[in-house]
Write a protein that holds these residues in place. Structure first.
Motif, PDB file in Angstrom:
ATOM      1  N   UNK A 119      -7.718  -9.065 -11.925  1.00 55.73           N
ATOM      2  CA  UNK A 119      -8.821  -9.188 -12.879  1.00 55.73           C
ATOM      3  C   UNK A 119      -9.007 -10.630 -13.355  1.00 55.73           C
ATOM      4  N   UNK A 120      -8.101 -11.490 -12.950  1.00 59.43           N
ATOM      5  CA  UNK A 120      -8.261 -12.925 -13.190  1.00 59.43           C
ATOM      6  C   UNK A 120      -9.368 -13.434 -12.240  1.00 59.43           C
ATOM      7  N   UNK A 121     -10.438 -14.060 -12.777  1.00 61.78           N
ATOM      8  CA  UNK A 121     -11.549 -14.488 -11.906  1.00 61.78           C
ATOM      9  C   UNK A 121     -11.111 -15.380 -10.749  1.00 61.78           C
ATOM     10  N   UNK A 122      -9.993 -16.056 -10.920  1.00 62.88           N
ATOM     11  CA  UNK A 122      -9.505 -16.930  -9.851  1.00 62.88           C
ATOM     12  C   UNK A 122      -9.143 -16.117  -8.598  1.00 62.88           C
ATOM     13  N   UNK A 123      -8.713 -14.880  -8.782  1.00 60.49           N
ATOM     14  CA  UNK A 123      -8.352 -14.047  -7.627  1.00 60.49           C
ATOM     15  C   UNK A 123      -9.587 -13.800  -6.753  1.00 60.49           C
ATOM     16  N   UNK A 124     -10.700 -13.475  -7.395  1.00 62.71           N
ATOM     17  CA  UNK A 124     -11.935 -13.233  -6.621  1.00 62.71           C
ATOM     18  C   UNK A 124     -12.406 -14.524  -5.952  1.00 62.71           C
ATOM     19  N   UNK A 125     -12.281 -15.650  -6.657  1.00 60.91           N
ATOM     20  CA  UNK A 125     -12.684 -16.924  -6.043  1.00 60.91           C
ATOM     21  C   UNK A 125     -11.883 -17.177  -4.761  1.00 60.91           C
ATOM     22  N   UNK A 126     -10.607 -16.841  -4.822  1.00 64.08           N
ATOM     23  CA  UNK A 126      -9.769 -17.036  -3.628  1.00 64.08           C
ATOM     24  C   UNK A 126     -10.223 -16.091  -2.504  1.00 64.08           C
ATOM     25  N   UNK A 127     -10.513 -14.851  -2.863  1.00 66.85           N
ATOM     26  CA  UNK A 127     -10.992 -13.905  -1.839  1.00 66.85           C
ATOM     27  C   UNK A 127     -12.274 -14.429  -1.193  1.00 66.85           C
ATOM     28  N   UNK A 128     -13.168 -14.956  -2.020  1.00 67.49           N
ATOM     29  CA  UNK A 128     -14.446 -15.452  -1.482  1.00 67.49           C
ATOM     30  C   UNK A 128     -14.230 -16.647  -0.554  1.00 67.49           C
ATOM     31  N   UNK A 129     -13.267 -17.484  -0.897  1.00 66.16           N
ATOM     32  CA  UNK A 129     -12.979 -18.618  -0.002  1.00 66.16           C
ATOM     33  C   UNK A 129     -12.405 -18.101   1.319  1.00 66.16           C
ATOM     34  N   UNK A 130     -11.593 -17.056   1.246  1.00 62.09           N
ATOM     35  CA  UNK A 130     -11.038 -16.483   2.489  1.00 62.09           C
ATOM     36  C   UNK A 130     -12.157 -15.929   3.365  1.00 62.09           C
ATOM     37  N   UNK A 131     -13.164 -15.323   2.735  1.00 61.41           N
ATOM     38  CA  UNK A 131     -14.303 -14.789   3.500  1.00 61.41           C
ATOM     39  C   UNK A 131     -15.015 -15.923   4.231  1.00 61.41           C
ATOM     40  N   UNK A 185      -9.808  -3.454  -8.301  1.00 65.30           N
ATOM     41  CA  UNK A 185      -9.332  -3.416  -9.696  1.00 65.30           C
ATOM     42  C   UNK A 185      -8.817  -2.019 -10.051  1.00 65.30           C
ATOM     43  N   UNK A 186      -9.565  -0.995  -9.666  1.00 69.53           N
ATOM     44  CA  UNK A 186      -9.119   0.368  -9.993  1.00 69.53           C
ATOM     45  C   UNK A 186      -7.837   0.734  -9.243  1.00 69.53           C
ATOM     46  N   UNK A 187      -7.772   0.345  -7.974  1.00 70.41           N
ATOM     47  CA  UNK A 187      -6.556   0.648  -7.195  1.00 70.41           C
ATOM     48  C   UNK A 187      -5.358  -0.068  -7.806  1.00 70.41           C
ATOM     49  N   UNK A 188      -5.583  -1.307  -8.227  1.00 65.47           N
ATOM     50  CA  UNK A 188      -4.499  -2.089  -8.808  1.00 65.47           C
ATOM     51  C   UNK A 188      -4.009  -1.463 -10.123  1.00 65.47           C
ATOM     52  N   UNK A 189      -4.950  -0.970 -10.923  1.00 64.92           N
ATOM     53  CA  UNK A 189      -4.549  -0.316 -12.194  1.00 64.92           C
ATOM     54  C   UNK A 189      -3.741   0.946 -11.918  1.00 64.92           C
ATOM     55  N   UNK A 190      -4.190   1.722 -10.912  1.00 61.80           N
ATOM     56  CA  UNK A 190      -3.454   2.936 -10.555  1.00 61.80           C
ATOM     57  C   UNK A 190      -2.063   2.563 -10.039  1.00 61.80           C
ATOM     58  N   UNK A 191      -2.025   1.554  -9.179  1.00 57.90           N
ATOM     59  CA  UNK A 191      -0.769   1.145  -8.533  1.00 57.90           C
ATOM     60  C   UNK A 191       0.230   0.612  -9.551  1.00 57.90           C
ATOM     61  N   UNK A 192      -0.279   0.002 -10.607  1.00 56.33           N
ATOM     62  CA  UNK A 192       0.604  -0.572 -11.635  1.00 56.33           C
ATOM     63  C   UNK A 192       1.450   0.506 -12.317  1.00 56.33           C
ATOM     64  N   UNK A 193       1.061   1.776 -12.162  1.00 57.08           N
ATOM     65  CA  UNK A 193       1.868   2.842 -12.779  1.00 57.08           C
ATOM     66  C   UNK A 193       3.191   3.032 -12.058  1.00 57.08           C
ATOM     67  N   UNK A 194       3.250   2.640 -10.780  1.00 59.65           N
ATOM     68  CA  UNK A 194       4.472   2.907 -10.021  1.00 59.65           C
ATOM     69  C   UNK A 194       5.104   1.644  -9.435  1.00 59.65           C
ATOM     70  N   UNK A 195       4.295   0.691  -8.958  1.00 61.35           N
ATOM     71  CA  UNK A 195       4.868  -0.540  -8.377  1.00 61.35           C
ATOM     72  C   UNK A 195       5.459  -1.398  -9.508  1.00 61.35           C
ATOM     73  N   UNK A 196       6.577  -2.085  -9.232  1.00 55.02           N
ATOM     74  CA  UNK A 196       7.205  -2.886 -10.290  1.00 55.02           C
ATOM     75  C   UNK A 196       6.425  -4.162 -10.644  1.00 55.02           C
ATOM     76  N   UNK A 197       5.539  -4.581  -9.742  1.00 56.29           N
ATOM     77  CA  UNK A 197       4.687  -5.745 -10.030  1.00 56.29           C
ATOM     78  C   UNK A 197       3.399  -5.582  -9.238  1.00 56.29           C
ATOM     79  N   UNK A 198       2.304  -6.056  -9.795  1.00 60.90           N
ATOM     80  CA  UNK A 198       1.027  -6.048  -9.062  1.00 60.90           C
ATOM     81  C   UNK A 198       0.362  -7.411  -9.263  1.00 60.90           C
ATOM     82  N   UNK A 199      -0.729  -7.628  -8.535  1.00 61.61           N
ATOM     83  CA  UNK A 199      -1.435  -8.900  -8.639  1.00 61.61           C
ATOM     84  C   UNK A 199      -2.372  -8.886  -9.836  1.00 61.61           C
ATOM     85  N   UNK A 200      -2.651 -10.079 -10.323  1.00 65.24           N
ATOM     86  CA  UNK A 200      -3.589 -10.179 -11.453  1.00 65.24           C
ATOM     87  C   UNK A 200      -5.023 -10.249 -10.894  1.00 65.24           C
TER      88      UNK A 200
END
Ligand code: FE2
Ligand code: FE2
Length: 405
Positions: A334-346, A317-332
């Motif tokens: 902080x949406x709980x669905x993102x973590x659910x997907x990561x956990x399924x990948x694990x 989350x912190x890296x994504x917030x920092x990255x949002x200052x320069x990258x034209x788009x970043x992933x959401x």
């Protein structure tokens, strides 16, 4: 550099010619020839062997990688006559900061290291060795890339070239410090061998910018998070290297800021729809690689009193917030669905690993893997296609020496 960027497969294997680094010549210790991955950690015998430990450990998709790029294109990008976006004053200011060398006297060891290493036993000792080894490989990877960029850009843009050389100084220091940490465990990475033997992943310059920017910033957030946690919970301070992370991570932060400046000077890499797609792709690769890697090594994070998934989500989350200052788009993220997907990948990844460790014949293993790999790819795709966050366009006025936290 933290090199959390391994899911992307090598496009070609190019072995550039580097000068032989004078790091890692600990002949009285066992010498590790390749970087460990999910395979059993190397022996930590306390009896030094002159012959060297011939651990040849195979690389996986999640191993820290070495990078190379199209240096001719880099020269064109940093030619001030061709690229009028290059803000040489900004680079001069950054160069002065790197020349200041804030951490010149920071990486000094003491007897606490060896004493602490001797107290680490059993699985925690092994997992510490693996941590040191992977971190050293990642730092060394940054050293090699920056050193070569410093050499190749000397004529075209001496200021940018010198910054790369000074960043390679920092990474060599980090890698050397970690390798000395390995010597507390009577081991050493054979960095000269690694330079020659490792495969190099080729990235075009714009991908090098995205990948190394993220790598530096995620490295910053990992180091500072561990440092703050251990400062608040000193009972988990089982090896003194973490006490050095506060100043150390400022090096990584500065490296990331330099890549911000480089990307600002190449607006074509930031301002169109393709840039947005690539930005999201690199964010996803870096975050997923870290999450899967760390979830295979929960013993390490638990050993220093951290909850692996909570730690990783904080860093993402912190890296994504920092990255949002320069990258034209970043992933959401902080949406709980993102973590659910990561956990399924694990979960899927754990099943894939279990198949690899089973006694089945290779053909059966491959057949069993097919549906799982398909499931992993589909989770990755679904995470990639989640509605993104439009970002960037914040003018970075942060080239003064400055702490992020
Ligand atoms: Fe570093
Ligand atoms: Fe770095």
């Amino acid at each position: 550099m933290a090199a959390e960027m391994a899911l992307v497969k090598p496009i070609s294997n190019v072995t550039p010619k580097f000068g032989s680094p004078r790091l890692g010549s600990y002949s009285k210790f066992s010498s590790i020839r390749m970087s460990a991955t999910a395979t059993p950690p190397p022996s930590t015998s306390t009896k030094p062997s002159k012959k060297g430990n011939k651990n040849v450990i195979k690389e996986s998709l999640l191993t820290p990688r070495f990078y190379t790029t199209d240096f001719d294109e880099m020269e064109t990008l940093f030619n001030t006559e061709i690229n009028k976006n290059l803000n040489q004053e900004e680079f001069e200011a950054l160069l002065q900061e790197f020349k200041t060398d804030y951490n010149q006297t920071h990486f000094v060891r003491n007897k606490e290291f060896k004493e602490a290493a001797d107290k680490l036993e059993g699985p925690l000792r092994q997992i510490f060795v693996e941590f040191l080894e992977r971190s050293c490989t990642a730092e060394f990877s940054g050293f090699l890339l920056y050193k070569e960029l410093g050499r190749r850009l000397k004529k075209t843009n001496p200021v940018v070239a010198e910054i790369f050389s000074l960043m390679s100084r920092d990474e060599a220091r980090h890698a050397g410090f970690l390798n000395k940490g390995l010597s507390d465990f009577n081991l050493a990475l054979d960095l000269g061998f690694l330079t020659k033997a490792r495969k190099y992943t080729f990235f075009k310059p714009k991908f090098i910018f995205y990948a190394t920017y993220l790598s530096e910033k995620i490295g910053y957030w990992r180091y500072i998070t561990i440092y703050r946690h251990l400062k608040a919970n000193p009972e988990y301070q089982c090896y003194p290297i973490f006490k050095y992370f506060e100043n150390w991570c400022q090096d990584e932060n500065r490296h990331g800021d330099f890549f911000s400046a480089l990307m600002k000077a190449q607006p074509q890499f930031l301002n169109d729809w393709k840039a947005k797609l690539w930005a999201r792709f690199f964010c996803l690769s870096v975050y997923v690689t870290m999450y899967l890697n760390d979830c295979q090594r929960t013993a390490f994070y638990e050993g220093i009193g951290l909850n692996t998934k909570e730690f990783d989500m904080h860093v993402i989350i912190e890296t994504n917030r920092t990255t949002a200052r320069i990258f034209p788009a970043v992933l959401d993220v902080e949406n709980p669905e993102f973590k659910r997907k990561l956990d399924r990948m694990v979960e899927i990844n754990q099943k894939i690993i279990a198949i690899g460790e089973s006694d089945d014949i290779q053909l059966v293993k491959n057949l069993k893997r097919i549906p799982l790999v398909a499931a992993l790819v589909s989770e990755l795709l679904a995470a990639y296609l989640m509605p993104p966050i439009e970002s960037g366009s914040v003018d970075l006025a942060e080239f003064e020496p400055q702490l992020v936290y």
